[in-house]
Design a protein around this motif. Structure first.
Motif, PDB file in Angstrom:
ATOM      1  N   TYR A 167     -15.421  12.923 -32.504  1.00  0.00           N
ATOM      2  CA  TYR A 167     -16.795  13.229 -32.105  1.00  0.00           C
ATOM      3  C   TYR A 167     -17.314  12.356 -30.962  1.00  0.00           C
ATOM      4  O   TYR A 167     -18.126  12.798 -30.154  1.00  0.00           O
ATOM      5  N   TYR A 168     -16.880  11.103 -30.927  1.00  0.00           N
ATOM      6  CA  TYR A 168     -17.398  10.154 -29.934  1.00  0.00           C
ATOM      7  C   TYR A 168     -16.283   9.277 -29.381  1.00  0.00           C
ATOM      8  O   TYR A 168     -15.360   8.911 -30.112  1.00  0.00           O
ATOM      9  N   LYS A 169     -16.425   8.878 -28.112  1.00  0.00           N
ATOM     10  CA  LYS A 169     -15.434   7.998 -27.493  1.00  0.00           C
ATOM     11  C   LYS A 169     -15.590   6.555 -27.972  1.00  0.00           C
ATOM     12  O   LYS A 169     -14.628   5.811 -28.068  1.00  0.00           O
ATOM     13  N   ASN A 170     -16.853   6.144 -28.198  1.00  0.00           N
ATOM     14  CA  ASN A 170     -17.109   4.755 -28.569  1.00  0.00           C
ATOM     15  C   ASN A 170     -18.485   4.636 -29.228  1.00  0.00           C
ATOM     16  O   ASN A 170     -19.248   5.601 -29.259  1.00  0.00           O
ATOM     17  N   LYS A 171     -18.804   3.446 -29.699  1.00  0.00           N
ATOM     18  CA  LYS A 171     -20.080   3.233 -30.406  1.00  0.00           C
ATOM     19  C   LYS A 171     -21.268   3.347 -29.459  1.00  0.00           C
ATOM     20  O   LYS A 171     -22.360   3.743 -29.862  1.00  0.00           O
ATOM     21  N   GLU A 172     -21.055   3.014 -28.179  1.00  0.00           N
ATOM     22  CA  GLU A 172     -22.150   3.111 -27.213  1.00  0.00           C
ATOM     23  C   GLU A 172     -22.593   4.562 -27.022  1.00  0.00           C
ATOM     24  O   GLU A 172     -23.782   4.849 -26.918  1.00  0.00           O
ATOM     25  N   ASP A 173     -21.629   5.489 -27.011  1.00  0.00           N
ATOM     26  CA  ASP A 173     -21.978   6.916 -26.909  1.00  0.00           C
ATOM     27  C   ASP A 173     -22.754   7.384 -28.136  1.00  0.00           C
ATOM     28  O   ASP A 173     -23.681   8.179 -28.023  1.00  0.00           O
ATOM     29  N   ILE A 174     -22.363   6.877 -29.294  1.00  0.00           N
ATOM     30  CA  ILE A 174     -23.100   7.228 -30.521  1.00  0.00           C
ATOM     31  C   ILE A 174     -24.535   6.732 -30.404  1.00  0.00           C
ATOM     32  O   ILE A 174     -25.490   7.452 -30.692  1.00  0.00           O
ATOM     33  N   MET A 211     -27.904  24.935 -37.158  1.00  0.00           N
ATOM     34  CA  MET A 211     -27.072  23.809 -36.725  1.00  0.00           C
ATOM     35  C   MET A 211     -25.652  24.011 -37.249  1.00  0.00           C
ATOM     36  O   MET A 211     -25.458  24.239 -38.440  1.00  0.00           O
ATOM     37  N   ASN A 212     -24.651  23.934 -36.372  1.00  0.00           N
ATOM     38  CA  ASN A 212     -23.268  24.142 -36.812  1.00  0.00           C
ATOM     39  C   ASN A 212     -22.702  22.867 -37.453  1.00  0.00           C
ATOM     40  O   ASN A 212     -23.339  21.806 -37.438  1.00  0.00           O
ATOM     41  N   LYS A 213     -21.484  22.993 -38.005  1.00  0.00           N
ATOM     42  CA  LYS A 213     -20.888  21.882 -38.758  1.00  0.00           C
ATOM     43  C   LYS A 213     -20.713  20.642 -37.880  1.00  0.00           C
ATOM     44  O   LYS A 213     -20.986  19.517 -38.307  1.00  0.00           O
ATOM     45  N   ARG A 214     -20.252  20.845 -36.649  1.00  0.00           N
ATOM     46  CA  ARG A 214     -20.033  19.715 -35.734  1.00  0.00           C
ATOM     47  C   ARG A 214     -21.331  18.945 -35.503  1.00  0.00           C
ATOM     48  O   ARG A 214     -21.356  17.721 -35.552  1.00  0.00           O
ATOM     49  N   GLU A 254     -15.422   0.704 -37.267  1.00  0.00           N
ATOM     50  CA  GLU A 254     -15.031   0.616 -38.680  1.00  0.00           C
ATOM     51  C   GLU A 254     -16.287   0.544 -39.568  1.00  0.00           C
ATOM     52  O   GLU A 254     -16.361   1.201 -40.612  1.00  0.00           O
ATOM     53  N   ASP A 255     -17.279  -0.259 -39.157  1.00  0.00           N
ATOM     54  CA  ASP A 255     -18.548  -0.353 -39.905  1.00  0.00           C
ATOM     55  C   ASP A 255     -19.200   1.023 -40.029  1.00  0.00           C
ATOM     56  O   ASP A 255     -19.667   1.414 -41.100  1.00  0.00           O
ATOM     57  N   ILE A 256     -19.247   1.732 -38.894  1.00  0.00           N
ATOM     58  CA  ILE A 256     -19.900   3.046 -38.868  1.00  0.00           C
ATOM     59  C   ILE A 256     -19.131   4.026 -39.756  1.00  0.00           C
ATOM     60  O   ILE A 256     -19.725   4.752 -40.556  1.00  0.00           O
ATOM     61  N   ALA A 257     -17.805   4.032 -39.622  1.00  0.00           N
ATOM     62  CA  ALA A 257     -16.967   4.939 -40.419  1.00  0.00           C
ATOM     63  C   ALA A 257     -17.185   4.701 -41.910  1.00  0.00           C
ATOM     64  O   ALA A 257     -17.334   5.654 -42.688  1.00  0.00           O
ATOM     65  N   GLN A 258     -17.229   3.426 -42.308  1.00  0.00           N
ATOM     66  CA  GLN A 258     -17.442   3.094 -43.727  1.00  0.00           C
ATOM     67  C   GLN A 258     -18.805   3.584 -44.203  1.00  0.00           C
ATOM     68  O   GLN A 258     -18.920   4.152 -45.287  1.00  0.00           O
ATOM     69  N   THR A 259     -19.830   3.369 -43.403  1.00  0.00           N
ATOM     70  CA  THR A 259     -21.192   3.769 -43.770  1.00  0.00           C
ATOM     71  C   THR A 259     -21.292   5.284 -43.941  1.00  0.00           C
ATOM     72  O   THR A 259     -21.961   5.771 -44.850  1.00  0.00           O
ATOM     73  N   VAL A 260     -20.603   6.017 -43.066  1.00  0.00           N
ATOM     74  CA  VAL A 260     -20.693   7.477 -43.072  1.00  0.00           C
ATOM     75  C   VAL A 260     -19.716   8.102 -44.063  1.00  0.00           C
ATOM     76  O   VAL A 260     -19.904   9.246 -44.486  1.00  0.00           O
ATOM     77  N   GLY A 261     -18.678   7.353 -44.443  1.00  0.00           N
ATOM     78  CA  GLY A 261     -17.690   7.901 -45.372  1.00  0.00           C
ATOM     79  C   GLY A 261     -16.606   8.702 -44.667  1.00  0.00           C
ATOM     80  O   GLY A 261     -16.025   9.633 -45.239  1.00  0.00           O
ATOM     81  N   LYS A 309     -24.884  14.330 -36.491  1.00  0.00           N
ATOM     82  CA  LYS A 309     -26.178  13.814 -36.941  1.00  0.00           C
ATOM     83  C   LYS A 309     -25.966  12.783 -38.054  1.00  0.00           C
ATOM     84  O   LYS A 309     -26.617  11.742 -38.086  1.00  0.00           O
ATOM     85  N   GLN A 310     -25.039  13.074 -38.965  1.00  0.00           N
ATOM     86  CA  GLN A 310     -24.721  12.157 -40.063  1.00  0.00           C
ATOM     87  C   GLN A 310     -24.135  10.854 -39.509  1.00  0.00           C
ATOM     88  O   GLN A 310     -24.512   9.756 -39.943  1.00  0.00           O
ATOM     89  N   ILE A 311     -23.248  10.972 -38.531  1.00  0.00           N
ATOM     90  CA  ILE A 311     -22.659   9.776 -37.900  1.00  0.00           C
ATOM     91  C   ILE A 311     -23.763   8.957 -37.226  1.00  0.00           C
ATOM     92  O   ILE A 311     -23.819   7.740 -37.369  1.00  0.00           O
ATOM     93  N   GLY A 312     -24.648   9.643 -36.523  1.00  0.00           N
ATOM     94  CA  GLY A 312     -25.737   8.955 -35.829  1.00  0.00           C
ATOM     95  C   GLY A 312     -26.637   8.197 -36.786  1.00  0.00           C
ATOM     96  O   GLY A 312     -27.016   7.047 -36.526  1.00  0.00           O
ATOM     97  N   LYS A 313     -26.958   8.834 -37.898  1.00  0.00           N
ATOM     98  CA  LYS A 313     -27.832   8.194 -38.901  1.00  0.00           C
ATOM     99  C   LYS A 313     -27.157   6.942 -39.462  1.00  0.00           C
ATOM    100  O   LYS A 313     -27.783   5.878 -39.562  1.00  0.00           O
ATOM    101  N   GLY A 314     -25.892   7.059 -39.815  1.00  0.00           N
ATOM    102  CA  GLY A 314     -25.154   5.902 -40.343  1.00  0.00           C
ATOM    103  C   GLY A 314     -24.999   4.811 -39.301  1.00  0.00           C
ATOM    104  O   GLY A 314     -25.131   3.620 -39.601  1.00  0.00           O
ATOM    105  N   ALA A 315     -24.734   5.221 -38.062  1.00  0.00           N
ATOM    106  CA  ALA A 315     -24.562   4.244 -36.982  1.00  0.00           C
ATOM    107  C   ALA A 315     -25.850   3.469 -36.750  1.00  0.00           C
ATOM    108  O   ALA A 315     -25.822   2.245 -36.583  1.00  0.00           O
TER     109      ALA A 315
END
Length: 200
Positions: free
Chosen positions: A46-53, A1-4, A30-37, A9-15
């Motif tokens: 990585y994503y256009k919006n939260k719905e894509d995540i 699995m590459n870095k991207r 903002e909630d997702i960004a805070q959770t993921v750091g 995957k980390q963003i998805g888990k936090g989201a």
């Protein structure tokens, strides 16, 4: 699995943690960004919006679930039990994902096109799995000669059509929740009728 992919995957888990806590509609980037750091601007890389995540992560988790479900289905005795168990469990899984993340009908209407775009590959693998189960049952003499690929396609397509029918009714009526009970009953009847016709 590459870095991207690792970061996604980390963003998805936090989201998903945020979606479970606040619901998809009330979660912000903002909630997702805070959770993921990460900062909010980094999420847009990585994503256009939260719905894509949500859609991408739900389908990735869905693939893992479906693989485990396929193993469980194969452990059941008899082709009708295997297929019935599989079809009901996958139906309930998709229902649970939407309810667990408290997706409103307006948001559901917004995410369905992206969902279908990504869902095709998983659906093809599901049809192959069911087709192989049916082919083995025909080879063992449990079922009359049949076209396994066609039956698998009918099962998945009608199951999804029943599920989407319930969703579309809720969207059109602007119901806050989606009632899948009738669709699930209809799907059980469909499986029963198909196998009644195929049994020797």
């Amino acid at each position: 699995m590459n870095k991207r992919d690792l970061v996604k995957k980390q963003i998805g888990k936090g989201a998903m943690q945020c979606f479970e806590k606040f619901g998809l509609d009330k979660t912000t980037l903002e909630d997702i960004a805070q959770t993921v750091g990460l900062n909010k601007a980094s999420l847009y890389y990585y994503y256009k919006n939260k719905e894509d995540i949500f859609v991408e992560t739900a389908l990735r988790e869905g693939e893992d679930y479906i693989l485990a479900l396929q193993e469980k289905a194969q452990q059941r005795k008899g082709i009708e039990n295997q297929v019935s168990y599989y079809m009901q469990a996958r139906f309930n899984y998709y229902k649970k994902v939407l309810n667990m993340n408290r997706v409103s009908t307006d948001t559901l209407n917004k995410i369905l096109p992206r969902f279908f775009e990504l869902y095709d590959a998983l659906m093809s693998r599901e049809k192959l799995f069911l087709s192989e189960l049916i082919r083995q049952a025909v080879a063992k003499g449990e079922l009359a000669q049949a076209n396994p690929a066609q039956i698998a396609s009918v099962l998945i397509n009608i199951s999804d059509a029943l599920k989407h029918s319930a969703e579309q009714k809720a969207i059109l009526k602007r119901d806050p929740g989606i009632d899948y009970a009738r669709s699930l009953q209809d799907m059980k009847l469909l499986v029963s009728l198909i196998f009644r016709g195929l049994k020797k």
